[in-house]
Design an enzyme around this catalytic site. Structure first.
Site, mmCIF file in Angstrom:
data_model
loop_
_atom_site.group_PDB
_atom_site.id
_atom_site.type_symbol
_atom_site.label_atom_id
_atom_site.label_comp_id
_atom_site.label_asym_id
_atom_site.label_seq_id
_atom_site.Cartn_x
_atom_site.Cartn_y
_atom_site.Cartn_z
ATOM 1 N N HIS A 159 4.221 -3.335 0.009
ATOM 2 C CA HIS A 159 2.760 -3.388 -0.238
ATOM 3 C C HIS A 159 2.276 -4.345 1.109
ATOM 4 C CE1 HIS A 159 -0.894 -2.948 -2.281
ATOM 5 N NE2 HIS A 159 -0.924 -4.306 -2.721
ATOM 6 N N SER A 209 -4.302 -6.487 0.037
ATOM 7 C CA SER A 209 -4.539 -5.520 -1.219
ATOM 8 C C SER A 209 -6.063 -5.617 -1.780
ATOM 9 C CB SER A 209 -3.738 -6.023 -2.267
ATOM 10 O OG SER A 209 -3.607 -5.293 -3.426
ATOM 11 N N ASP A 269 3.443 2.855 0.294
ATOM 12 C CA ASP A 269 2.759 1.873 -0.612
ATOM 13 C C ASP A 269 3.154 1.759 -2.138
ATOM 14 O OD1 ASP A 269 1.315 -0.169 -1.980
ATOM 15 O OD2 ASP A 269 -0.367 -0.258 -0.390
#
Length: 437
Positions: free
Chosen positions: A377, A214, A310
């Site tokens: 994610h 991330s 995502d």
């Protein structure tokens, strides 16, 4: 009500959902990631909602827990978390054939774009080492079990904690003049952590991989070439960004929500100095924070792991709270199986935008990618999605197998999945249970 939930682990994500209603929701993305890790097994599924999840090979044991190390001389170096505490990392020494190889993983956790949101983060592990867990489990790409991490299990492994709110790229020019927090020292943290790791063996690395999830994936891209520069010229050095390919995409109301947010982060924390200077001289610096621009200027081989759907980008870039005042998207945002045909068409368009943004990178002979069609994610730091019998696959290869083939130059790896819902091996997050009560 929260108190009636049978599984206490579920409460953490519901707590995050309440915070998500604040204007600076994007700054709290780390709690999405944390909650995802805590609830993956009991609240996600491959393919269909009622499918059974295969449990991990090795339940977490004491040997998987790795101690927190606080950065030495942090204050003297000016390398401080948002609250002024020393940054930290977790280090597990390599062994056997991996004794001279290094894998670094930068923690994710979003960004802060205002003094208010940065000050709020000071009271969390995303802004202060005072709140960081002293021991964390190493799993997925950090696992020491060869069955879970066949390529890197015996390497020196480091998890770099994230406490600056700007992908380890901030500068102190806009700090308060009275010398009080929040401190914007991300670039100094990166430099100081690298110096400390170089002193304990990284400088002698034969093979090295810088990775991140991330916002940590974005940090990986920002610092990839610098990482290469710090290591021996004859070492094999590459970078892996997991769920870090954030799109400069309009939301459903045609507003540039993410671009405006990145603009505020860049201005507040002085990120322009850490971005590629050719880019910042040609365009507005905040555009240079998007990976589509960053990868144009990276010389070191890069691998991108990213779901085409995502969930974080769908919930914060494509359909942020402000763009859905009547809740038309609420059920779809929580569970992709709840999306109606017109909503799915828009999500397919988002996937198309991601593939378009990757067009040039696909021509990069040294680059690799694994773009699957899962509503998820980060996928590299959890065993179930990194490498297990039930892991997501493209062309019968897990993420770990694909990354290994790319890193060791066994084959060209440009894995792009077919559109949702075609892949039966996907894990799809289901947030619906957390929205009740």
């Amino acid at each position: 009500m929260v108190g009636s939930m049978p599984n206490p682990r579920l409460r953490s994500l519901l707590w995050w959902r309440r915070w998500a209603k604040k204007d600076w929701a994007i700054a709290a993305v780390g709690f999405t990631v944390v909650a995802f890790a805590l609830t993956l097994l009991s609240n996600s599924w491959p393919d269909e909602p009622d499918s059974e999840i295969t449990r991990p090979f090795h339940p977490i044991t004491a040997s998987d827990l790795v101690e927190l190390t606080l950065l030495q001389n942090a204050k003297a170096r000016g390398a401080l978390c948002l609250d002024g505490s020393a940054p930290g990392y977790h280090f597990k020494k390599g062994f056997g054939s991996g004794a001279n190889n290094w894998l670094l993983h930068i923690e994710g956790g979003g960004w802060c774009n205002t003094m208010e949101s940065c000050s709020w983060r000071k009271g969390t592990s995303l802004g202060s080492s005072k709140y960081m867990d002293h021991k964390v489990p190493f799993s997925g790409i950090l696992s020491s079990h060869p069955s879970e991490n066949p390529e890197f299990f015996n390497w020196n492994k480091v998890k770099i904690r994230y406490c600056d709110g700007a992908s380890l790229a901030g500068h102190p020019e806009n700090e308060l003049k009275n010398g009080s927090a929040p401190f914007f020292r991300g670039q100094l943290i990166w430099e100081a952590v690298m110096d400390e790791l170089l002193s304990v063996g990284l400088s002698k690395a034969k093979q090295a991989l810088l990775s991140g999830c991330s916002a940590g994936g974005l940090a990986t891209l920002i610092h990839c070439d610098d990482f290469r520069r710090l290591l021996p010229t004859d070492a094999t050095v590459k970078c892996l960004a997991d769920a870090g390919f954030f799109l400069d995409e309009k939301d459903v109301l045609q507003h540039r929500t993410m671009r405006a947010f990145y603009h505020d982060v860049v201005i507040l924390q002085g990120l322009a100095k850490s971005l590629h200077q050719d880019c910042v001289t040609r365009m507005e610096p905040s555009k240079c924070l998007f990976p589509e621009e960053i990868i144009k200027n990276i010389n070191t081989p890069v691998f991108l792991v990213n779901p085409a759907y995502d969930f974080w980008q769908i919930q914060h870039i494509l359909i942020p709270e402000a763009s859905d005042p009547h809740g038309y998207w609420q059920k779809c945002k929580l569970n992709i199986y709840n999306c109606n045909p017109s909503q799915l068409e828009i999500l397919q368009g988002f996937r198309g935008s991601m593939l378009k943004a990757l067009n040039e990178f696909r021509k990069n002979k040294e680059g690799g990618m694994f773009i699957n069609s899962c509503f998820i994610h980060c996928q590299t730091w959890i065993t179930e999605t990194w490498h297990s019998p039930s892991s997501p696959q493209i062309n019968n290869k897990t993420i770990a197998e694909s990354v290994g083939n790319w890193y060791f130059s066994r084959s060209v790896v440009k894995q792009i999945d077919c559109p949702f819902p075609c892949n039966p091996t996907c894990y799809h997050m289901n947030f619906t249970v957390f929205s009740r009560g």
